[in-house]
Design a protein around this motif. Structure first.
Motif, short mmCIF file in Angstrom:
data_model
loop_
_atom_site.label_atom_id
_atom_site.label_comp_id
_atom_site.label_asym_id
_atom_site.label_seq_id
_atom_site.Cartn_x
_atom_site.Cartn_y
_atom_site.Cartn_z
N ARG A 128 0.83 -1.21 0.00
CA ARG A 128 0.00 0.00 0.00
C ARG A 128 0.86 1.26 0.00
O ARG A 128 0.54 2.25 -0.68
CB ARG A 128 -0.93 -0.03 1.22
N HIS A 132 0.52 3.96 -2.95
CA HIS A 132 0.07 5.32 -2.68
C HIS A 132 1.17 6.36 -2.94
O HIS A 132 0.86 7.51 -3.25
CB HIS A 132 -0.45 5.45 -1.25
N GLY A 160 -6.22 11.66 3.87
CA GLY A 160 -7.07 10.57 4.33
C GLY A 160 -6.72 9.23 3.71
O GLY A 160 -6.76 8.20 4.38
N ALA A 161 -6.39 9.23 2.42
CA ALA A 161 -6.06 7.98 1.74
C ALA A 161 -4.78 7.35 2.28
O ALA A 161 -4.54 6.15 2.07
CB ALA A 161 -5.92 8.22 0.24
N ASN A 162 -3.95 8.14 2.96
CA ASN A 162 -2.68 7.64 3.49
C ASN A 162 -2.75 7.31 4.97
O ASN A 162 -1.72 7.04 5.60
CB ASN A 162 -1.58 8.66 3.24
N ASP A 226 -11.07 7.15 -4.17
CA ASP A 226 -12.02 7.24 -3.06
C ASP A 226 -12.91 6.02 -3.15
O ASP A 226 -13.69 5.87 -4.10
CB ASP A 226 -12.83 8.53 -3.17
N ALA A 227 -12.82 5.12 -2.16
CA ALA A 227 -13.50 3.83 -2.23
C ALA A 227 -15.01 3.93 -2.22
O ALA A 227 -15.70 2.94 -2.51
CB ALA A 227 -13.04 2.95 -1.07
N THR A 228 -15.56 5.09 -1.91
CA THR A 228 -17.02 5.23 -1.86
C THR A 228 -17.62 5.57 -3.22
O THR A 228 -18.85 5.62 -3.34
CB THR A 228 -17.42 6.34 -0.87
N CYS A 260 -9.17 -3.60 5.56
CA CYS A 260 -9.49 -2.22 5.91
C CYS A 260 -9.63 -2.11 7.43
O CYS A 260 -9.95 -3.08 8.12
CB CYS A 260 -10.80 -1.78 5.25
N ARG A 264 -9.02 3.95 10.37
CA ARG A 264 -8.24 4.58 9.31
C ARG A 264 -9.16 5.04 8.17
O ARG A 264 -9.44 6.21 8.01
CB ARG A 264 -7.17 3.62 8.79
N SER A 265 -9.62 4.08 7.40
CA SER A 265 -10.47 4.42 6.26
C SER A 265 -11.94 4.52 6.65
O SER A 265 -12.74 5.08 5.90
CB SER A 265 -10.31 3.36 5.17
N GLN A 301 -20.41 -0.37 2.56
CA GLN A 301 -19.56 -1.45 2.08
C GLN A 301 -20.40 -2.70 2.00
O GLN A 301 -21.49 -2.79 2.58
CB GLN A 301 -18.35 -1.67 2.99
#
Length: 379
Positions: A128, A132, A160-162, A226-228, A260, A264-265, A301
């Motif tokens: 990861r 990233h 946020g992604a990190n 962005d996973a959403t 996940c 964090r996420s 999710q």
């Protein structure tokens, strides 16, 4: 700074995990180079002695960069290291392939020193970190990517992604202390290569040449997925880097690894039953399992209806909903060999984003042997 500490300092055979229930496997902008791009270097040869000779001049050059760019002591140190890296390339005082294999082996050695961290391996978080650090590239502005390792700096480190990647950066810092000649960009991407290969994944072609940059070269937030979001978002993110639909799906398979974390996420859980082994299970599960929306107080999710122990993100599920994505995902679900081939090529490309061709110390990427292969060769 002193370079007197320079020194040349395994992991057991990669094992392929069997599929287990969750409880069991948890228990078991203005772009400028920080140094001028050096001329192309010939294939590097071992040059430890020459390397030491070049470091004094590199340190002096680094101080010049310090006064030009910043008054921060932290960036002064970065400038010295960056100038040293460029000086090694320019003067051909470049560590040989064997020197990078030593770094690879050290990373492989610490993968399973994770104790209770996640599923007992640092491998997924190192993948990861490499991903990233590279996935911030913008092909139009030619900014971002792995060249400057700018995740060392705020605000990029705090994007946020990190979240959670300080674990990986701190782990790599220990390796950096043992091999101070390697740049952070090379170290982080080599860490990703070592982790993937030692977790039974495909060979990832890799070559060194990245240099350390400055906080001014850090990328803005929002460049990572962005996973959403939807398929359109994935395309916007990956097309910006220069990838196509097939490569988007191939790179998504890295979710075969890791999990996940709610803190964090915001998401929670692993994608597969074997999160420390590289397999095509991610794709197979997408097609073979019945996925339903998880009822909870977290972000949207999915969870598998059968065991409720696995999860998929909205950006994962679009791979079986979008017509173009689906055909590639189906091919990868049916053949791990096909996925390995495409994944290897895409990851190698990803890890080189943002690095000028003239900086690389070799024209053709290397295929580094795993620890097991090295042991077999000695036998």
């Amino acid at each position: 700074m002193s370079f007197s500490a320079l020194r040349n300092p395994l992991r057991n055979t990669a094992r392929r995990a069997t599929q287990l229930p969750k409880a069991q496997f948890r228990a078991n902008f203005n772009r400028k180079f920080s140094t001028p791009p050096p001329p192309p270097a010939a294939e590097a040869k071992s040059s430890s002695t020459g390397l030491y000779l070049g470091l004094g001049a590199a340190a002096a050059a680094g101080l010049g960069y310090y006064f030009y760019y910043t008054t921060s002591g932290k960036e002064a140190g970065t400038a010295v290291r960056s100038a040293a890296q460029a000086a090694k390339v320019k003067a051909n005082f470049v560590p040989a392939k064997e020197d990078y294999i030593k770094v690879y082996n050290r990373i492989a050695q610490i993968l399973d020193d994770a104790g209770e961290y996640d599923d007992g391996s640092y491998g997924p978080v190192l993948v990861r970190l490499a991903w990233h650090a590279s996935g911030t590239y913008d092909k139009e502005s030619k900014t971002g990517g792995s060249n400057y390792a700018t995740m060392r700096f705020d605000p990029e480190a705090g994007h946020g992604a990190n979240a959670g990647l300080k674990v990986a950066r701190d782990l790599m810092e220990k390796v950096k202390e043992e091999f101070p000649w390697i740049s952070y960009g090379d170290l982080w991407t080599l860490g990703g290569v070592a982790a993937l290969q030692e977790m039974a994944g495909p060979k990832i072609p890799w070559r060194p040449g990245r240099i350390d940059g400055f906080a001014a070269q850090a990328t803005p937030d929002g460049r990572l997925p962005d996973a959403t979001q939807s398929a359109d978002h994935l395309r916007n993110i990956f097309y910006r880097m220069g990838f196509n639909d097939q490569e988007i799906v191939a790179l998504s398979g890295a979710h075969a690894l890791g999990r996940c974390h709610r803190d964090r996420s915001g998401f929670e859980g692993p994608w597969t039953f074997s999160p420390t082994t590289v397999t095509n299970d991610y794709y197979r599960l997408l097609f073979d399992e019945k996925w339903v929306w998880k009822r909870w107080d977290g972000p949207k999710q999915l969870e598998d209806k059968k065991t409720k122990s696995l999860m998929m993100l909205p950006t994962d599920y679009v791979l079986v909903q979008d017509k173009s994505f689906k055909k590639y995902a189906k091919a990868y679900a049916e053949s791990q060999d096909v996925w390995f081939k495409d994944f290897s090529k895409a990851v190698s490309t990803l890890f080189e984003l943002g690095v000028p061709e003239e900086q690389f110390v070799t024209k053709e990427p290397w295929i580094l042997p795993t620890v097991e292969e090295q042991a077999e060769k000695k036998d």
